[in-house]
Scaffold this motif. Structure first.
Motif, PDB file in Angstrom:
ATOM      1  N   ARG A 120       0.662  -1.268   0.054  1.00  7.14           N
ATOM      2  CA  ARG A 120      -0.006  -0.006   0.134  1.00  7.14           C
ATOM      3  C   ARG A 120       0.931   1.076  -0.106  1.00  7.14           C
ATOM      4  N   TYR A 123       2.248   1.810  -3.449  1.00  7.65           N
ATOM      5  CA  TYR A 123       1.411   2.222  -4.455  1.00  7.65           C
ATOM      6  C   TYR A 123       1.028   3.707  -4.094  1.00  7.65           C
ATOM      7  N   LYS A 124       1.028   4.093  -2.772  1.00 11.53           N
ATOM      8  CA  LYS A 124       0.422   5.373  -2.520  1.00 11.53           C
ATOM      9  C   LYS A 124       1.655   6.395  -3.018  1.00 11.53           C
ATOM     10  N   LYS A 143      -6.442  -3.070   0.356  1.00 10.67           N
ATOM     11  CA  LYS A 143      -7.391  -2.027   0.383  1.00 10.67           C
ATOM     12  C   LYS A 143      -6.583  -0.786   0.660  1.00 10.67           C
ATOM     13  N   ASP A 144      -7.325   0.387   0.343  1.00  9.95           N
ATOM     14  CA  ASP A 144      -6.704   1.879   0.554  1.00  9.95           C
ATOM     15  C   ASP A 144      -7.098   2.234   1.992  1.00  9.95           C
ATOM     16  N   TYR A 149     -11.207  -1.976  -2.118  1.00 11.71           N
ATOM     17  CA  TYR A 149     -10.204  -2.823  -2.716  1.00 11.71           C
ATOM     18  C   TYR A 149      -9.465  -1.791  -3.667  1.00 11.71           C
ATOM     19  N   LEU A 150      -8.141  -2.005  -3.843  1.00 16.41           N
ATOM     20  CA  LEU A 150      -7.429  -1.416  -4.804  1.00 16.41           C
ATOM     21  C   LEU A 150      -7.602  -1.837  -6.212  1.00 16.41           C
ATOM     22  N   LYS A 154      -9.927  -2.309 -11.988  1.00 12.49           N
ATOM     23  CA  LYS A 154      -8.836  -2.545 -12.537  1.00 12.49           C
ATOM     24  C   LYS A 154      -8.702  -3.899 -13.413  1.00 12.49           C
TER      25      LYS A 154
END
Length: 230
Positions: A120, A123-124, A143-144, A149-150, A154
Protein backbone atom coordinates in the motif's frame (compact mmCIF):
# COMPACT_ATOMS: atom_id res chain seq x y z
CA UNK A 1 18.10 4.31 -6.96
CA UNK A 2 15.36 2.22 -8.53
CA UNK A 3 14.76 -1.00 -6.62
CA UNK A 4 12.12 -3.76 -6.75
CA UNK A 5 10.85 -5.84 -3.83
CA UNK A 6 10.23 -9.50 -4.70
CA UNK A 7 7.75 -11.36 -2.45
CA UNK A 8 7.99 -15.15 -2.03
CA UNK A 9 6.11 -17.75 0.00
CA UNK A 10 7.09 -19.66 3.13
CA UNK A 11 4.39 -22.32 2.66
CA UNK A 12 5.80 -25.76 1.85
CA UNK A 13 2.64 -27.89 1.64
CA UNK A 14 -0.88 -27.70 0.30
CA UNK A 15 -2.67 -27.04 3.55
CA UNK A 16 -4.23 -30.14 5.08
CA UNK A 17 -2.11 -32.47 2.94
CA UNK A 18 1.41 -33.89 2.77
CA UNK A 19 1.87 -32.75 -0.84
CA UNK A 20 4.74 -30.34 -1.38
CA UNK A 21 4.33 -26.90 -2.89
CA UNK A 22 6.17 -23.59 -2.47
CA UNK A 23 7.67 -21.00 -4.78
CA UNK A 24 7.44 -21.71 -8.49
CA UNK A 25 11.14 -21.20 -9.12
CA UNK A 26 10.96 -19.70 -12.60
CA UNK A 27 8.58 -16.99 -11.42
CA UNK A 28 11.36 -15.58 -9.30
CA UNK A 29 14.45 -16.59 -11.30
CA UNK A 30 13.24 -15.36 -14.71
CA UNK A 31 12.10 -12.08 -13.19
CA UNK A 32 15.46 -11.63 -11.48
CA UNK A 33 17.30 -12.28 -14.73
CA UNK A 34 15.30 -9.58 -16.52
CA UNK A 35 16.09 -7.09 -13.75
CA UNK A 36 19.77 -8.01 -13.87
CA UNK A 37 19.90 -7.33 -17.60
CA UNK A 38 18.84 -3.76 -16.89
CA UNK A 39 20.96 -3.26 -13.79
CA UNK A 40 17.89 -2.84 -11.60
CA UNK A 41 18.40 -3.62 -7.90
CA UNK A 42 16.07 -5.92 -5.97
CA UNK A 43 15.49 -7.48 -2.56
CA UNK A 44 13.53 -10.54 -1.42
CA UNK A 45 10.96 -10.68 1.35
CA UNK A 46 8.62 -13.39 2.61
CA UNK A 47 5.87 -13.32 5.25
CA UNK A 48 8.09 -15.00 7.87
CA UNK A 49 11.49 -14.24 6.40
CA UNK A 50 14.17 -16.88 6.05
CA UNK A 51 13.73 -20.07 4.06
CA UNK A 52 11.59 -20.21 0.92
CA UNK A 53 10.56 -23.75 -0.12
CA UNK A 54 10.49 -24.66 -3.81
CA UNK A 55 7.58 -26.35 -5.52
CA UNK A 56 9.24 -29.56 -6.74
CA UNK A 57 7.18 -29.54 -9.92
CA UNK A 58 8.77 -26.25 -10.94
CA UNK A 59 12.17 -27.93 -11.06
CA UNK A 60 11.02 -29.84 -14.14
CA UNK A 61 10.70 -26.58 -16.12
CA UNK A 62 14.21 -25.23 -15.71
CA UNK A 63 16.07 -23.99 -18.77
CA UNK A 64 19.67 -22.79 -18.80
CA UNK A 65 18.74 -19.27 -17.70
CA UNK A 66 16.80 -20.48 -14.66
CA UNK A 67 19.62 -22.84 -13.70
CA UNK A 68 22.08 -19.94 -13.92
CA UNK A 69 20.10 -17.81 -11.48
CA UNK A 70 19.27 -20.76 -9.21
CA UNK A 71 22.92 -21.76 -8.87
CA UNK A 72 24.15 -18.25 -8.16
CA UNK A 73 25.24 -17.67 -4.57
CA UNK A 74 23.35 -14.40 -4.29
CA UNK A 75 20.02 -15.96 -5.29
CA UNK A 76 20.54 -18.94 -3.01
CA UNK A 77 21.46 -16.70 -0.08
CA UNK A 78 19.07 -13.78 -0.47
CA UNK A 79 16.28 -15.31 -2.53
CA UNK A 80 15.85 -18.75 -1.00
CA UNK A 81 17.66 -19.18 2.32
CA UNK A 82 17.62 -15.79 4.00
CA UNK A 83 14.74 -13.71 2.68
CA UNK A 84 14.02 -10.54 4.62
CA UNK A 85 11.18 -10.23 7.12
CA UNK A 86 8.52 -7.57 6.48
CA UNK A 87 9.69 -5.52 9.47
CA UNK A 88 13.11 -5.20 7.83
CA UNK A 89 11.61 -3.45 4.80
CA UNK A 90 11.36 0.28 4.26
CA UNK A 91 8.73 0.74 1.53
CA UNK A 92 10.24 4.08 0.55
CA UNK A 93 13.23 2.20 -0.86
CA UNK A 94 11.18 0.53 -3.62
CA UNK A 95 9.64 1.61 -6.90
CA UNK A 96 7.65 -1.62 -7.29
CA UNK A 97 6.62 -4.78 -5.49
CA UNK A 98 6.40 -8.10 -7.33
CA UNK A 99 4.40 -11.05 -5.98
CA UNK A 100 5.73 -14.40 -7.20
CA UNK A 101 3.56 -17.48 -7.42
CA UNK A 102 3.46 -21.15 -6.68
CA UNK A 103 0.39 -22.50 -4.92
CA UNK A 104 1.90 -21.83 -1.49
CA UNK A 105 1.18 -18.11 -1.80
CA UNK A 106 -2.54 -18.78 -1.65
CA UNK A 107 -2.18 -19.41 2.06
CA UNK A 108 0.33 -16.81 3.24
CA UNK A 109 -0.13 -13.84 0.89
CA UNK A 110 -3.83 -12.88 1.05
CA UNK A 111 -4.11 -11.91 4.72
CA UNK A 112 -0.57 -10.79 5.54
CA UNK A 113 -1.10 -7.33 7.01
CA UNK A 114 2.60 -6.43 7.08
CA UNK A 115 3.19 -7.08 3.40
CA UNK A 116 -0.11 -5.43 2.55
CA UNK A 117 1.09 -2.31 4.36
CA UNK A 118 4.33 -2.36 2.37
CA UNK A 119 2.46 -2.75 -0.92
CA UNK A 120 0.00 0.00 0.00
CA UNK A 121 2.85 2.39 0.80
CA UNK A 122 4.61 1.65 -2.48
CA UNK A 123 1.36 2.17 -4.38
CA UNK A 124 0.55 5.42 -2.55
CA UNK A 125 3.99 6.74 -3.47
CA UNK A 126 3.29 6.09 -7.15
CA UNK A 127 5.02 2.71 -7.35
CA UNK A 128 3.87 -0.39 -9.18
CA UNK A 129 1.98 -3.41 -7.87
CA UNK A 130 2.94 -6.43 -9.95
CA UNK A 131 2.31 -10.17 -9.84
CA UNK A 132 2.35 -13.32 -11.89
CA UNK A 133 0.23 -16.46 -11.77
CA UNK A 134 -0.85 -17.26 -8.18
CA UNK A 135 1.01 -14.17 -7.02
CA UNK A 136 -2.23 -12.33 -7.68
CA UNK A 137 -3.11 -13.54 -4.17
CA UNK A 138 -0.99 -10.68 -2.86
CA UNK A 139 -3.20 -8.14 -4.62
CA UNK A 140 -6.69 -9.54 -4.11
CA UNK A 141 -7.30 -8.21 -0.59
CA UNK A 142 -5.31 -4.98 -0.73
CA UNK A 143 -7.35 -1.98 0.43
CA UNK A 144 -6.78 1.76 0.61
CA UNK A 145 -7.19 3.84 3.78
CA UNK A 146 -10.93 4.11 3.14
CA UNK A 147 -11.30 0.33 2.97
CA UNK A 148 -11.79 0.11 -0.79
CA UNK A 149 -10.15 -2.71 -2.74
CA UNK A 150 -7.30 -1.34 -4.83
CA UNK A 151 -8.08 -3.78 -7.65
CA UNK A 152 -11.66 -2.52 -7.99
CA UNK A 153 -12.18 -1.31 -11.54
CA UNK A 154 -8.72 -2.50 -12.63
CA UNK A 155 -7.92 -4.94 -15.41
CA UNK A 156 -5.79 -7.69 -13.90
CA UNK A 157 -4.99 -11.33 -14.59
CA UNK A 158 -3.70 -14.40 -12.79
CA UNK A 159 -3.84 -18.18 -12.84
CA UNK A 160 -7.25 -19.05 -14.26
CA UNK A 161 -9.86 -21.58 -13.21
CA UNK A 162 -9.21 -23.54 -16.40
CA UNK A 163 -5.52 -23.68 -15.57
CA UNK A 164 -6.34 -24.78 -12.02
CA UNK A 165 -8.43 -27.62 -13.40
CA UNK A 166 -5.64 -28.68 -15.76
CA UNK A 167 -3.18 -28.57 -12.85
CA UNK A 168 -5.52 -30.82 -10.88
CA UNK A 169 -5.76 -28.37 -7.96
CA UNK A 170 -9.24 -26.87 -8.26
CA UNK A 171 -10.54 -28.83 -5.28
CA UNK A 172 -7.42 -28.20 -3.18
CA UNK A 173 -6.95 -24.44 -3.38
CA UNK A 174 -8.68 -22.19 -0.81
CA UNK A 175 -10.16 -19.91 -3.49
CA UNK A 176 -10.23 -19.33 -7.23
CA UNK A 177 -8.41 -16.23 -8.42
CA UNK A 178 -10.96 -15.05 -10.94
CA UNK A 179 -13.86 -15.57 -8.55
CA UNK A 180 -12.28 -13.55 -5.76
CA UNK A 181 -10.88 -10.87 -8.06
CA UNK A 182 -14.33 -10.34 -9.58
CA UNK A 183 -15.96 -10.29 -6.14
CA UNK A 184 -13.60 -7.47 -5.20
CA UNK A 185 -14.51 -5.42 -8.24
CA UNK A 186 -11.65 -6.24 -10.63
CA UNK A 187 -12.05 -6.74 -14.36
CA UNK A 188 -10.34 -10.13 -14.62
CA UNK A 189 -8.76 -10.78 -18.02
CA UNK A 190 -7.48 -14.03 -19.49
CA UNK A 191 -6.12 -15.59 -22.65
CA UNK A 192 -5.54 -19.20 -23.72
CA UNK A 193 -4.33 -21.43 -20.89
CA UNK A 194 -0.58 -21.82 -20.39
CA UNK A 195 0.29 -19.10 -22.90
CA UNK A 196 2.18 -15.93 -22.03
CA UNK A 197 -0.13 -13.05 -21.19
CA UNK A 198 0.56 -9.89 -19.22
CA UNK A 199 -1.25 -6.59 -19.05
CA UNK A 200 -0.96 -3.21 -17.42
CA UNK A 201 -3.64 -0.99 -15.97
CA UNK A 202 -2.07 2.08 -14.43
CA UNK A 203 0.13 1.03 -11.54
CA UNK A 204 -0.93 -2.62 -11.83
CA UNK A 205 1.07 -5.05 -13.97
CA UNK A 206 -0.04 -8.68 -13.84
CA UNK A 207 0.65 -11.95 -15.65
CA UNK A 208 -1.59 -14.96 -16.10
CA UNK A 209 0.66 -17.98 -15.56
CA UNK A 210 4.28 -19.18 -15.22
CA UNK A 211 4.88 -18.52 -18.90
CA UNK A 212 4.14 -14.80 -18.39
CA UNK A 213 7.01 -13.85 -16.08
CA UNK A 214 9.25 -12.17 -18.64
CA UNK A 215 6.30 -10.32 -20.16
CA UNK A 216 5.46 -8.88 -16.72
CA UNK A 217 9.10 -7.98 -16.10
CA UNK A 218 9.45 -6.21 -19.43
CA UNK A 219 6.31 -4.12 -18.88
CA UNK A 220 7.59 -3.11 -15.45
CA UNK A 221 11.11 -2.39 -16.69
CA UNK A 222 9.73 -0.12 -19.40
CA UNK A 223 7.96 1.91 -16.74
CA UNK A 224 10.96 1.97 -14.40
CA UNK A 225 13.32 3.03 -17.16
CA UNK A 226 10.98 5.87 -18.03
CA UNK A 227 11.31 7.08 -14.44
CA UNK A 228 15.10 7.21 -14.51
CA UNK A 229 16.57 10.72 -14.54
CA UNK A 230 17.96 11.66 -17.93
Amino acid sequence: MIKVLIVETNVSRYQGTNEATGLWLGESAEFVEELQKQGIAYDFVSPKGGLVPLDPRSMAYMDASIWKIYESQDFLDRGLRNTLKPDQINPADYSAIYFTGGHGVMWDFPENAEIQAIARSIYKAGGYLTSVCHGIAGLLNLKDEQGHYLIAGKKITGFTTSEEIIAGKKKVVPFLNRTLATAHGANFQKKRFYKSYALQDGQFITGQNPFSVRAVAKLLIEELNACKPS
